[in-house]
Design a protein around this motif. Structure first.
Motif, PDB file in Angstrom:
ATOM      1  N   ALA A  89       0.853  -1.191   0.000  1.00 52.84           N
ATOM      2  CA  ALA A  89       0.000   0.000   0.000  1.00 52.84           C
ATOM      3  C   ALA A  89       0.886   1.237   0.000  1.00 52.84           C
ATOM      4  O   ALA A  89       2.097   1.150   0.224  1.00 52.84           O
ATOM      5  CB  ALA A  89      -0.910   0.014   1.233  1.00 52.84           C
ATOM      6  N   VAL A  90       0.244   2.364  -0.204  1.00 56.19           N
ATOM      7  CA  VAL A  90       0.894   3.639   0.063  1.00 56.19           C
ATOM      8  C   VAL A  90       0.594   3.984   1.517  1.00 56.19           C
ATOM      9  O   VAL A  90      -0.565   3.970   1.940  1.00 56.19           O
ATOM     10  CB  VAL A  90       0.374   4.752  -0.868  1.00 56.19           C
ATOM     11  N   TYR A  91       1.631   4.262   2.274  1.00 51.61           N
ATOM     12  CA  TYR A  91       1.495   4.550   3.698  1.00 51.61           C
ATOM     13  C   TYR A  91       1.606   6.056   3.935  1.00 51.61           C
ATOM     14  O   TYR A  91       2.512   6.717   3.399  1.00 51.61           O
ATOM     15  CB  TYR A  91       2.567   3.809   4.491  1.00 51.61           C
ATOM     16  N   TYR A  92       0.700   6.573   4.762  1.00 51.22           N
ATOM     17  CA  TYR A  92       0.635   7.990   5.066  1.00 51.22           C
ATOM     18  C   TYR A  92       0.762   8.213   6.569  1.00 51.22           C
ATOM     19  O   TYR A  92       0.187   7.462   7.361  1.00 51.22           O
ATOM     20  CB  TYR A  92      -0.700   8.573   4.624  1.00 51.22           C
ATOM     21  N   TYR A  97      -3.727  17.003   9.507  1.00 54.02           N
ATOM     22  CA  TYR A  97      -2.527  17.191   8.693  1.00 54.02           C
ATOM     23  C   TYR A  97      -2.076  15.849   8.126  1.00 54.02           C
ATOM     24  O   TYR A  97      -2.058  14.837   8.839  1.00 54.02           O
ATOM     25  CB  TYR A  97      -1.404  17.811   9.534  1.00 54.02           C
ATOM     26  N   TRP A  98      -1.685  15.890   6.880  1.00 55.11           N
ATOM     27  CA  TRP A  98      -1.263  14.682   6.172  1.00 55.11           C
ATOM     28  C   TRP A  98       0.014  14.952   5.400  1.00 55.11           C
ATOM     29  O   TRP A  98       0.209  16.051   4.878  1.00 55.11           O
ATOM     30  CB  TRP A  98      -2.339  14.232   5.185  1.00 55.11           C
ATOM     31  N   GLY A  99       0.848  13.937   5.334  1.00 61.54           N
ATOM     32  CA  GLY A  99       1.999  14.016   4.480  1.00 61.54           C
ATOM     33  C   GLY A  99       1.778  13.220   3.211  1.00 61.54           C
ATOM     34  O   GLY A  99       0.843  12.417   3.124  1.00 61.54           O
ATOM     35  N   PRO A 100       2.604  13.430   2.211  1.00 58.80           N
ATOM     36  CA  PRO A 100       2.548  12.579   1.021  1.00 58.80           C
ATOM     37  C   PRO A 100       2.935  11.160   1.401  1.00 58.80           C
ATOM     38  O   PRO A 100       3.707  10.957   2.324  1.00 58.80           O
ATOM     39  CB  PRO A 100       3.568  13.200   0.073  1.00 58.80           C
ATOM     40  N   GLY A 101       2.378  10.204   0.759  1.00 65.18           N
ATOM     41  CA  GLY A 101       2.606   8.823   1.122  1.00 65.18           C
ATOM     42  C   GLY A 101       3.938   8.277   0.639  1.00 65.18           C
ATOM     43  O   GLY A 101       4.633   8.875  -0.181  1.00 65.18           O
ATOM     44  N   THR A 102       4.253   7.118   1.179  1.00 66.24           N
ATOM     45  CA  THR A 102       5.434   6.385   0.740  1.00 66.24           C
ATOM     46  C   THR A 102       4.986   4.963   0.387  1.00 66.24           C
ATOM     47  O   THR A 102       4.220   4.341   1.129  1.00 66.24           O
ATOM     48  CB  THR A 102       6.526   6.390   1.829  1.00 66.24           C
ATOM     49  N   GLN A 103       5.469   4.476  -0.738  1.00 67.23           N
ATOM     50  CA  GLN A 103       5.002   3.185  -1.248  1.00 67.23           C
ATOM     51  C   GLN A 103       5.728   2.033  -0.561  1.00 67.23           C
ATOM     52  O   GLN A 103       6.955   2.024  -0.464  1.00 67.23           O
ATOM     53  CB  GLN A 103       5.248   3.104  -2.759  1.00 67.23           C
ATOM     54  N   VAL A 104       4.949   1.082  -0.102  1.00 67.79           N
ATOM     55  CA  VAL A 104       5.477  -0.168   0.439  1.00 67.79           C
ATOM     56  C   VAL A 104       4.947  -1.301  -0.431  1.00 67.79           C
ATOM     57  O   VAL A 104       3.740  -1.435  -0.609  1.00 67.79           O
ATOM     58  CB  VAL A 104       5.056  -0.374   1.903  1.00 67.79           C
TER      59      VAL A 104
END
Length: 123
Positions: free
Chosen positions: A91-94, A112-119
C-alpha cells in the motif's frame, strides 16, 4: 504542520521495513500521530496511532504483533516498524497528525497529512 514520510520500498514476504515521518512543527508533542495506508483499489485505512507522549498506542487488528509505532518528540519523528510483512501489506502509507484522541482511527479526524510512501511486499 508539514509531514514527510520516508522508508518505503520493495521487500519480500516475511521481511521488514521501517517507516519514519518527520514533522515540521515546534509543537510536535501536542499532536496525536497516526499511520494510514491505501492499497490499490481500496479505501484508505487506519494502521496505528500513538498519543502525545506515547503512553497509549492503537493498532488495527491485521498488524498487531507485527507492526510497532513509536515517536521521538525530541526529533519530531514518528516511526512505524513493520516486521513479518505480507503481500496484503502492500500500500501507500501515510502519516497524519491531529490535536485530540477522539476517533483516532478515523481519517476524517486528522488535520494534517503528508505525502505517502510506497510499500510493496512481493510474494
Amino acid at each position: 504542520v508539514q509531514l514527510q514520510a520516508f522508508g518505503g520500498g520493495l521487500v519480500q514476504t516475511g521481511g521488514s521495513l521501517r517507516l519514519s515521518c518527520a514533522a515540521s512543527t515546534r509543537t510536535f508533542s501536542s499532536y496525536v500521530m497516526g499511520w494510514f495506508r491505501q492499497a490499490p483499489g481500496k479505501e484508505r485505512e487506519f494502521v496505528a496511532s500513538i498519543t502525545w507522549r506515547g503512553r497509549s498506542i492503537y493498532y488495527t487488528d491485521s498488524v498487531k504483533g507485527r507492526f510497532t509505532i513509536s515517536r521521538d518528540n525530541a526529533k519530531n519523528t514518528v516511526l512505524l516498524q513493520m516486521n513479518s510483512l505480507k503481500p496484503e501489506d502492500t500500500a501507500v502509507y501515510y502519516c497524519a497528525a491531529k490535536d485530540d484522541l477522539r476517533d483516532y482511527d478515523s481519517e476524517e479526524r486528522y488535520d494534517y497529512w503528508g505525502p505517502g510512501t510506497q510499500v510493496t511486499v512481493s510474494s
